[in-house]
Write an enzyme that holds these catalytic residues in place. Structure first.
Site, mmCIF file in Angstrom:
data_model
loop_
_atom_site.group_PDB
_atom_site.id
_atom_site.type_symbol
_atom_site.label_atom_id
_atom_site.label_comp_id
_atom_site.label_asym_id
_atom_site.label_seq_id
_atom_site.Cartn_x
_atom_site.Cartn_y
_atom_site.Cartn_z
ATOM 1 N N SER A 193 0.870 -1.167 0.000
ATOM 2 C CA SER A 193 0.000 0.000 0.000
ATOM 3 C C SER A 193 0.909 1.219 0.000
ATOM 4 O O SER A 193 2.077 1.120 0.379
ATOM 5 C CB SER A 193 -0.878 0.004 1.258
ATOM 6 O OG SER A 193 -1.430 1.285 1.505
ATOM 7 N N SER A 198 29.284 46.112 1.265
ATOM 8 C CA SER A 198 28.374 47.235 1.089
ATOM 9 C C SER A 198 28.471 47.775 -0.329
ATOM 10 O O SER A 198 29.546 47.761 -0.938
ATOM 11 C CB SER A 198 28.704 48.348 2.089
ATOM 12 O OG SER A 198 27.936 49.510 1.831
ATOM 13 N N LYS A 227 34.131 48.058 3.248
ATOM 14 C CA LYS A 227 33.415 47.365 4.325
ATOM 15 C C LYS A 227 33.305 45.869 3.993
ATOM 16 O O LYS A 227 32.930 45.494 2.901
ATOM 17 C CB LYS A 227 32.011 47.945 4.502
ATOM 18 C CG LYS A 227 31.281 47.423 5.739
ATOM 19 C CD LYS A 227 29.961 48.169 5.932
ATOM 20 C CE LYS A 227 29.345 47.855 7.292
ATOM 21 N NZ LYS A 227 28.945 46.458 7.407
#
Length: 451
Positions: free
Chosen positions: A137, A315, A321
């Site tokens: 099943s 950034s 950065k």
């Protein structure tokens, strides 16, 4: 060119070239949810389960040998990587996985029909339900295939955890002599070595590692042969033991029949146990990533005790950065795994009576969590931890500027006087030793203070 196939709903035109049939085609129309298809390992696992079941039925003399052999050959094609494009059903689906089970039954049946000299769609030769799904099943096939798939994912995650643990141990050994300030509640506490700090990360990861291994042991109990609700209706009484034996031989996993097939069909809390342990690993990884982000913050105006590799610009407006993007992706993957655990918990609880109908979303989210954790650990180690190093000068600077020596001094002068000197240190901006001398602590004693 098309062929007409029929089911309980009615007739449907299916392309002659298709190995899938009416059940899969209806599911494709009904479940346009994720735009994804079933995981490749899940497709292979379904074929392995179907092969084991065909061999079981042949061994138990309930399936004609020629049909069983054709089914096994069809399954081997799928296991070998063929016909995967014929698995067209979205992994999120109603029906407890029936659509994926029937997709497999139809593909395997049509391939087996070809091996027996027939034409696709002529189910008088090999029938998806009567032959491929014989003694089965969806309710025992789908969870068994899902468990097999999860077990295949475990070694990949374990290998990454080994990589992580090895890296952390190496870092711990290398930096045992670098002293730094320990912090509690983000405030100055007492000293420890960088090596000891990193070793604690190793310890928690190794503990999580073992928890996950323990949780996966529960996946080795399968309910094959229980059929619809665990009573074994329409299945040979020896099917559970025989199928588990054959599956053990095929896969190398030590599968055993569920101790109670009815329980094994209706209760799926083993997935919640596994999901909880994946969540706990995610929490631990995220905590480590948070620590590294904090300790490497600045780099000039923050804590700055750790240096992590620069991986990309941080950034679009601030030149130069660099952001801690690797720890950040660890956090985000952890958030996703934690959310998946909530979904899995709700799905496990929502099962009713003799069946849990929500295993599709359980497997989808478990597999997603395995993928996220496996891949993010790799990028965490490769792109961050391998090149992680302390800044010894900054570590010493922060340590000397702290009040951590107050704890050592309190052994001699008592808690209250040491607390006063610590408070005066903060006010005066002097270092702790200077403040202690001003408070009248003998120079000999001040020189003996240690971290």
């Amino acid at each position: 060119m098309t062929r007409i196939e029929r089911d309980s709903v009615g007739e449907m035109n299916i392309a002659d070239t298709a190995y899938y049939g009416v059940n899969a085609a209806r599911a494709q129309e009904n479940f346009k949810i994720t735009d994804n298809l079933l995981d490749t390992d899940f497709i292979i696992s379904l074929a392995e389960i179907k092969k084991a079941c065909a061999l079981t039925n042949r061994e138990l003399n309930v399936l004609e040998p020629a049909i069983a052999t054709a089914i096994v050959r069809a399954c081997d094609d799928i296991i070998g990587g063929k016909l995967h494009d014929q698995f067209i059903v979205d992994p999120l689906q109603g029906g407890a996985g029936t659509s994926s089970n029937m997709n497999a039954n139809e593909v395997i049946a049509n391939r087996a029909i070809e091996y027996l000299g027939g034409t696709r769609g002529d189910y008088s030769i090999v029938h998806p339900n009567d032959h491929v799904n014989k003694g089965q099943s969806t309710n025992d096939v789908y969870p068994s295939a899902g468990k097999l798939t999860l077990l295949k994912k475990v070694p990949l995650l374990m290998a990454q955890l080994d990589y992580l643990e090895t890296t952390l141990l190496q870092k711990s050994d290398r930096y045992q002599d670098v002293m730094k300030l320990g912090r509690t509640q983000l405030n100055d506490a007492v000293a420890l070595s960088v090596g000891d700090e990193i070793h604690a990360y190793y310890t928690v990861i190794s503990r999580n590692h073992q928890r996950i291994l323990n949780a996966t042991n529960e996946l080795l109990r399968i309910n094959l042969g229980g059929t619809a609700i665990g009573t074994g209706l329409n299945s040979h009484p020896d099917f559970p033991q025989t199928a588990a034996k054959i599956l053990r031989e095929m896969t190398g996993f030590n599968f055993l029949p569920s101790q109670d097939l009815i329980d094994g069909t209706q209760n799926v809390e083993s997935y919640a146990v596994l999901a909880d342990n994946l969540k706990t690993l995610a929490l631990s990884l995220s905590k480590i990533a948070n620590d590294i982000r904090l300790l490497s913050s600045g780099p000039l105006s923050g804590i700055g005790e750790y240096r992590i590799p620069a991986k990309q610009n941080g950034s679009s407006i601030m030149p130069g950065k660099i952001n801690p993007v690797i720890p950040e992706i660890v956090n985000q993957c952890a958030f996703a795994v934690i959310g998946n655990n909530t979904t899995i918990s709700m799905a496990v609880e929502a099962g009713q009576l003799e069946l849990n109908a929500f295993e599709p979303v359980i497997f989808y989210k478990l597999l997603e969590s395995f993928q996220y954790l496996t891949r993010v650990i790799d990028t965490f180690v490769t792109n961050c931890l391998v090149d992680l190093e302390p800044d010894p000068q900054r570590c010493l600077e922060n340590l000397e500027n702290s009040t951590s020596l107050a704890t050592d001094l309190s052994k001699v002068v008592g808690y209250s006087r040491a607390a006063k000197i610590a408070k005066d240190t903060v006010k005066s901006k002097d270092d702790f030793r200077t403040t202690a001398l001003k408070d009248g602590i003998p120079e000999k004693l001040v020189k003996q203070l240690h971290y």
